[in-house]
Design a protein around this motif. Structure first.
Motif: not given
Length: 371
Positions: A77-85
């Motif tokens: 989830n953190m990787v996906a969120s970092a990609k969203f950034a």
């Protein structure tokens, strides 16, 4: 009487007086999450970067936005969120660089983004540009990671951003425009924190969330001012205050007023956050308490990001470590230069002084203002 332009030189320094009461946290897998998100971003860009170009992009610290927000979310989830950034940057860049202006072109651009988010268009049906490729790729990840209702809320937030960007009239309520323009909520949802609709639809929650969003965009408006100043853009709070508030006569007044507003927003957020946490604890809502932790950490995460990102200060700036520093911040158009306050004890290893560079930057900034 001192020249008004001289009063503007230490303006951003005032922001360093902000000392968030909310604890600073970092995910234990910060480095690997950052590396994975950065590699994804480079792949989306589809070009070979020189070592210097890649270094500059890495020093944007884009994934920092996510990884400073919670230490306990699942890594996927953190990787996906970092990609969203990163996606946030990709979507905003065409507007920041004037590649997409208001009107039909902006409407078409934003409609395409939303069609990719909702899955009503395939990548083969849209132009082959960076923002569309990244959006399509990430939405596939989010659909597999998030529960349907949370994915729907994420896309709805993106749609609110798109509608705020395409608005032609910013004079009616700048605060509401900027609040919708902050792209943090999809990042929070992507972290996998759980909540019930009733928890995030209460009046106390809405007030807490709005205070958090306001804090974030106000900080951004102060830090992004020099970049916009040299582009002759004045769509930021200090400029709005200068143009609309009779009590604000200099840029220093505008920054001081903005900083007071930022501090008030932090206090307001803490007040409503504490009410929500007390009620959630009393009612045994452990998932919502975790969600409030994530929400709380966005304020210090955003502030540290703005201290450290090369997006605002150029490469190899002294604040890359993420620490705050009291000194003089000189608004050179290409990089941030900090002159140490000899009375300050804050982070001495993060301070570098180049007298010739400082003299040049000071002369350049004063001259550009007087021109």
């Amino acid at each position: 009487m001192a020249s008004p332009c001289l009063q503007k030189l230490p303006a951003v320094e005032h922001l360093f007086a902000l000392t968030p009461e909310i604890p600073f946290q970092r995910h234990p897998e910060y480095m690997s999450i950052t590396k994975e998100a950065n590699e994804w971003a480079f792949k989306c860009m589809r070009r070979d970067f020189s070592p210097e170009e890649k270094k500059c992009l890495v020093q944007w610290k884009v994934p920092m936005f996510t990884c400073l927000s919670t230490p306990h979310a699942p890594k996927a989830n953190m990787v996906a969120s970092a990609k969203f950034a990163w996606l946030t940057a990709f979507l905003n860049d065409p507007f920041d660089d004037n590649e997409v202006a208001a009107g039909a072109l902006a409407t078409s651009y934003l409609d395409t983004v939303l069609s990719l988010c909702y899955g009503t268009a395939s990548l083969a049906e849209v132009p082959d540009i960076l923002a569309y490729r990244a959006c399509h790729d990430l939405m596939e990840d989010l659909r597999s990671l998030l529960k349907p209702e949370l994915f729907k809320r994420t896309v709805s937030t993106v749609e609110g951003w798109a509608r705020s960007i395409s608005s032609d009239d910013l004079t009616q309520d700048y605060e509401l425009y900027r609040r919708k323009n902050v792209f943090i909520l999809p990042l929070i949802y992507a972290m996998g924190a759980s909540f019930d609709d009733e928890d995030v639809e209460s009046l106390d929650y809405i007030r807490a969330q709005n205070a958090m969003l306001d804090h974030m965009w106000m900080v951004n408006d102060v830090f992004s001012f020099p970049k916009e100043f040299y582009k002759k853009k004045f769509n930021n709070l200090p400029a709005v205050l200068l143009l609309t508030d009779p009590s604000v006569q200099t840029f220093q007044d505008a920054v001081n007023t903005t900083c007071r507003m930022i501090q008030d927003k932090e206090d307001e957020f803490i007040y409503y956050r504490d009410i929500l946490a007390t009620n959630a604890s009393r009612n045994g809502k452990k998932d919502f308490l975790k969600f409030l932790d994530v929400l709380s950490c966005t304020i210090p995460a955003n502030l540290v990001f703005h201290y450290a990102s090369s997006c605002y200060h150029g490469m190899d700036n002294p604040l890359l470590g993420g620490g705050t520093f009291r000194g003089t911040w000189i608004l050179d158009p290409k990089r941030t230069i900090i002159v140490s306050d000899p009375k300050s004890q804050a982070i001495p290893h993060a301070v570098h002084i180049w007298k010739s560079a400082v003299f040049y930057a000071q002369s350049y900034f004063i001259q550009s203002l007087e021109d």
